[in-house]
Design an enzyme around this catalytic site. Sequence first.
Site, PDB file in Angstrom:
ATOM      1  N   ASP A 146       0.762  -1.042   0.039  1.00 44.05           N
ATOM      2  CA  ASP A 146       0.020   0.004   0.079  1.00 44.05           C
ATOM      3  C   ASP A 146       0.952   1.301   0.019  1.00 44.05           C
ATOM      4  O   ASP A 146       2.001   1.272  -0.027  1.00 44.05           O
ATOM      5  CB  ASP A 146      -0.972  -0.053   1.182  1.00 44.05           C
ATOM      6  CG  ASP A 146      -2.353   0.455   1.079  1.00 44.05           C
ATOM      7  OD1 ASP A 146      -2.399   1.270   0.101  1.00 44.05           O
ATOM      8  OD2 ASP A 146      -3.126   0.310   1.749  1.00 44.05           O
ATOM      9  N   ASP A 199     -10.059   3.449  -3.288  1.00 41.90           N
ATOM     10  CA  ASP A 199     -10.911   2.238  -2.758  1.00 41.90           C
ATOM     11  C   ASP A 199     -12.354   2.015  -3.380  1.00 41.90           C
ATOM     12  O   ASP A 199     -13.102   2.959  -3.560  1.00 41.90           O
ATOM     13  CB  ASP A 199     -11.009   2.214  -1.277  1.00 41.90           C
ATOM     14  CG  ASP A 199      -9.711   1.997  -0.824  1.00 41.90           C
ATOM     15  OD1 ASP A 199      -8.492   1.989  -1.277  1.00 41.90           O
ATOM     16  OD2 ASP A 199      -9.593   2.177   0.439  1.00 41.90           O
ATOM     17  N   GLU A 242      -1.121   1.505  -4.959  1.00 41.22           N
ATOM     18  CA  GLU A 242      -0.699   2.985  -5.255  1.00 41.22           C
ATOM     19  C   GLU A 242      -1.873   4.228  -5.560  1.00 41.22           C
ATOM     20  O   GLU A 242      -1.556   4.955  -5.690  1.00 41.22           O
ATOM     21  CB  GLU A 242       0.410   3.238  -6.252  1.00 41.22           C
ATOM     22  CG  GLU A 242       1.187   4.521  -6.188  1.00 41.22           C
ATOM     23  CD  GLU A 242       0.507   5.185  -7.408  1.00 41.22           C
ATOM     24  OE1 GLU A 242       0.772   6.361  -7.506  1.00 41.22           O
ATOM     25  OE2 GLU A 242      -0.322   4.848  -8.077  1.00 41.22           O
ATOM     26  N   TRP A 243      -3.101   3.326  -5.976  1.00 41.56           N
ATOM     27  CA  TRP A 243      -4.202   3.979  -6.166  1.00 41.56           C
ATOM     28  C   TRP A 243      -4.158   4.825  -7.499  1.00 41.56           C
ATOM     29  O   TRP A 243      -5.308   5.654  -7.513  1.00 41.56           O
ATOM     30  CB  TRP A 243      -4.668   5.016  -5.012  1.00 41.56           C
ATOM     31  CG  TRP A 243      -4.526   4.459  -3.590  1.00 41.56           C
ATOM     32  CD1 TRP A 243      -4.913   3.421  -3.114  1.00 41.56           C
ATOM     33  CD2 TRP A 243      -3.776   5.257  -2.424  1.00 41.56           C
ATOM     34  NE1 TRP A 243      -4.584   2.959  -1.915  1.00 41.56           N
ATOM     35  CE2 TRP A 243      -3.761   4.139  -1.525  1.00 41.56           C
ATOM     36  CE3 TRP A 243      -3.200   6.423  -2.238  1.00 41.56           C
ATOM     37  CZ2 TRP A 243      -3.189   4.287  -0.184  1.00 41.56           C
ATOM     38  CZ3 TRP A 243      -2.787   6.550  -1.074  1.00 41.56           C
ATOM     39  CH2 TRP A 243      -2.783   5.628  -0.039  1.00 41.56           C
ATOM     40  N   GLY A 244      -3.340   4.939  -8.440  1.00 41.78           N
ATOM     41  CA  GLY A 244      -3.445   5.322  -9.505  1.00 41.78           C
ATOM     42  C   GLY A 244      -3.051   6.819  -9.719  1.00 41.78           C
ATOM     43  O   GLY A 244      -2.622   7.267 -10.693  1.00 41.78           O
TER      44      GLY A 244
HETATM   45  C1  GLA Z   1      -5.989   1.416   1.621  1.00 37.02           C
HETATM   46  C2  GLA Z   1      -6.098   0.465   0.688  1.00 37.02           C
HETATM   47  C3  GLA Z   1      -7.203  -0.517   0.919  1.00 37.02           C
HETATM   48  C4  GLA Z   1      -7.020  -1.430   2.155  1.00 37.02           C
HETATM   49  C5  GLA Z   1      -6.659  -0.390   3.294  1.00 37.02           C
HETATM   50  C6  GLA Z   1      -5.905  -0.921   4.544  1.00 37.02           C
HETATM   51  O1  GLA Z   1      -7.176   2.125   1.714  1.00 37.02           O
HETATM   52  O2  GLA Z   1      -6.414   1.093  -0.764  1.00 37.02           O
HETATM   53  O3  GLA Z   1      -7.552  -1.305  -0.372  1.00 37.02           O
HETATM   54  O4  GLA Z   1      -5.642  -2.054   2.133  1.00 37.02           O
HETATM   55  O5  GLA Z   1      -5.687   0.829   2.844  1.00 37.02           O
HETATM   56  O6  GLA Z   1      -5.778   0.284   5.535  1.00 37.02           O
END
Ligand code: GLA
Length: 396
Positions: free
Chosen positions: A157, A212, A190-192
């Site tokens: 993450d 998410d 890394e969410w993009g």
């Molecule tokens: C981030 C990630 C999620 C999850 C949480 C855990 O938000 O994107 O998928 O792993 O952390 O804290």
Amino acid sequence: MKAVVSTLAALALGLAAVPARADEPPPPLADNGLVRTPPMGWNSWNKFACNVDEALIRKTADAIAASGMKDAGYEYVVIDDCWQGERDAQGYIQPDAKRFPSGMKALGDYIHSRGLKFGIYSDAGLKTCGGRPGSWGHEYQDARQYAAWGVDYLKYDWCMAGGQHAPSSYYIMSRALQETGRDIVLSICEWGGSKPWLWGPQVGNLWRTTGDIYDAWEGVKGYSMGVMNILDRNADLHPYARPGHWNDPDMLEVGNGGMTTEEYRAHFSLWAMLAAPLIAGNDVSAMDADTKAILTNREVIAIDQDPLGVQARRVSKQGDLEVWARPLQGGGRAVVLLNRGKASAPIRVDWAQLDYPAGLKAKVRDLWAAKDLGTMKGGYQASVASHGVVMLTVQP
Ligand code: GLA
């Protein structure tokens, strides 16, 4: 002179390969050869968040093995955030002793004894998103610890990453994992933000493309998004997916209660079209019949797992009515007719939209109905329920 000395020092430390500029991709690592089709499994986060312990993970592994999920292809049992305790005096990460009193090696052995694989979670920053110790500065030590525990998959993450250069940071962990000599899938989370589809294929096996998911058809809540929002964000990323390296539109919400059965069927179908990792996020030990039927639909899973590994494109959009298509090994196509609107509506696909000759005759099969519909010339039209899909294969 100073620069020469530091370059030499970096070379000596083996760091010369890590790029210094944010827009420069790192040099490719050796491909680890894993997940030639998108990984399938389960992850604790969507349903249980920080409420994880060894009893839950064991119960879930048992349920995956007993429910037919394993036979359908689900393999990786991934413990997400909050399993961590503190580091020991040497700096090696330890599990939370209250939640995992038997230790991670024993838990890994248990998962392996069920014929499944063991996944774990960490973070490239100082702390995980749940406030547990992150791997920054301990990457090689953590990789060695995971390998000693029998870990097969790491979700990594990006919380508290403190201005690090994402490609370099993930590169370090990727290399640390490879140097353990164990086969460990690297799931980049890394969410993009820094376009991981551009560098992810050289560094890891899958990369999250967005923030998410949450259990809703459509909407934005802070950093989280519903299924339709995530779908739109992935529509143009098809050129980057290929065997061993996948766009990750986040884990499944099927069975978590926030959507209708029709919507969950659409969510699952679309993730299969996107060649997405199929990581169930529900309580597998207490699934209802609809949830199980969706998650274990062999024909839909076969589309996700098609060996050609080509992600679907949106080939038409007329308001709320869309057609998505992907080529399959052997020359066929998978097609999803998607109705995002509030009332059922007819949606048509023309064979020309699938890069076939306009007048072609092709066999059509409806995957959710598990029914051959016959040979159709030129195209096919079906009535599609609100927030639903009709999912087809088309075979010339
Ligand atoms: C981030 C990630 C999620 C999850 C949480 C855990 O938000 O994107 O998928 O792993 O952390 O804290």
